[in-house]
Design an enzyme around this catalytic site. Structure first.
Site, PDB file in Angstrom:
ATOM      1  N   TYR A   1       0.864  -1.187   0.000  1.00 60.11           N
ATOM      2  CA  TYR A   1       0.000   0.000   0.000  1.00 60.11           C
ATOM      3  C   TYR A   1       0.895   1.229   0.000  1.00 60.11           C
ATOM      4  CZ  TYR A   1      -3.589   3.297   1.736  1.00 60.11           C
ATOM      5  OH  TYR A   1      -4.440   4.367   1.911  1.00 60.11           O
TER       6      TYR A   1
ATOM      7  N   LYS B   1      -1.570  -1.612  -3.910  1.00 62.26           N
ATOM      8  CA  LYS B   1      -2.500  -0.487  -3.997  1.00 62.26           C
ATOM      9  C   LYS B   1      -1.626   0.752  -4.023  1.00 62.26           C
ATOM     10  CE  LYS B   1      -5.820   2.212  -1.275  1.00 62.26           C
ATOM     11  NZ  LYS B   1      -6.506   2.366   0.028  1.00 62.26           N
TER      12      LYS B   1
END
Length: 291
Positions: A135, A163
């Site tokens: 992330y 992500k």
């Protein structure tokens, strides 16, 4: 491991005393994976107010989510922090509870080097057997996981996706150079369609709390080759994408989306300090997005 195209980074419902609303949590899971068509959910991500949840609350959320999902959708546990040892500890506990994957945010505040980032994620990934999703959100962490670092990490067997909120250029480089099968997700709702166009797999979304069905339609149109209709839907949804973060000035998430959910009758309560609920003016602006 298949997580689908539309993943919701879900809010954590609170009661009037700002304690976790456990019944509201299971209702929200049903709403997101039913009416709003989320393929998977992130529990205890940024949108879930992870910085102000206790470890006990986090583990209970993971446990309830896994039991309630009963294999119908994937539960991704946010277990990252800026302390590698604690990240390993929480990741192992989440794995024991049966979560399907981990979401690991880049270590924030201490601003490690690229080699430090690589070593951090490698150590955590090697401490568990379940899939890991990176992330990258530089606006919150103060550090960017460079595309080249993500590409290196993609070669670790159980690091399966990222992500990334660093923009389309970085997404493009990761898509181009990452290991075969590595999935790239945008973390910016307004970049969903542009990200798909450069080869991203999908979106880890905030707006999908309230327009998930419409976002799934946009994604499906693009995948089916109906680019013109996908672009039309993108244009129609853009005010909501932007408005949930700028209403009409920057407002820290998840206060705006919690207001939008409460407005729809999905009771999720307020936010814990140091975040604040939206003001009356901000609330009216958010309401106007759905008229």
């Amino acid at each position: 491991m298949v997580f689908g195209r539309l993943i919701t980074a879900m809010v954590t419902p609170m009661d009037r005393d700002l304690q976790v609303n456990w019944d509201g949590f299971t209702r929200l899971l049903d709403y997101l994976t039913g009416e709003q068509q989320s393929d998977s959910v992130v529990v205890n991500g940024t949108t879930g107010e992870s910085p102000t949840l206790t470890e006990q609350e986090k583990l209970k959320l993971f446990e309830i989510a896994v039991k309630h999902a009963a294999g119908r959708y994937k539960v991704i546990a946010g277990t990252g922090s800026n302390d590698t040892a604690h990240t390993i500890h929480l990741s192992r506990e989440a794995e024991k509870l049966g979560v399907d994957a981990l979401l690991l945010v880049a270590p924030y505040y201490n601003r490690p080097s690229q080699e430090g980032l690589y070593a951090h994620f490698k150590a955590v990934a090697e401490s568990v057997k379940i899939p890991v999703i990176l992330y990258n959100v530089p606006g919150r962490t103060g550090v960017n996981i460079d595309a080249s670092t993500t590409v290196r990490l993609s070669r670790i067997p159980n690091i399966v996706a990222t992500k990334d909120c660093a923009g389309t250029d970085q997404l493009t480089q990761i898509v181009t150079d990452a290991a075969p099968g590595f999935k790239v997700y945008s973390g910016d709702d307004s970049a969903t369609l542009p990200a798909l166009a450069v080869g991203a797999h999908g979106i880890v979304s905030v707006a999908s709390h309230v327009i998930g069905k419409e976002m799934k339609s946009m994604i499906n149109c693009y995948l089916e080759g109906n680019v013109q209709e996908a672009a039309r839907l993108h244009g129609a949804l853009l005010p909501v994408f932007r408005g949930l973060f700028y209403c009409p000035h920057p407002v820290p998430s998840p206060a705006p989306v919690k207001h939008a959910l409460n407005r729809k009758g999905i009771e999720v309560g307020g936010v814990r300090l140091p975040l604040l609920n939206v003001t009356e003016e901000e609330g009216r602006f958010i309401d106007s997005l759905f008229k």
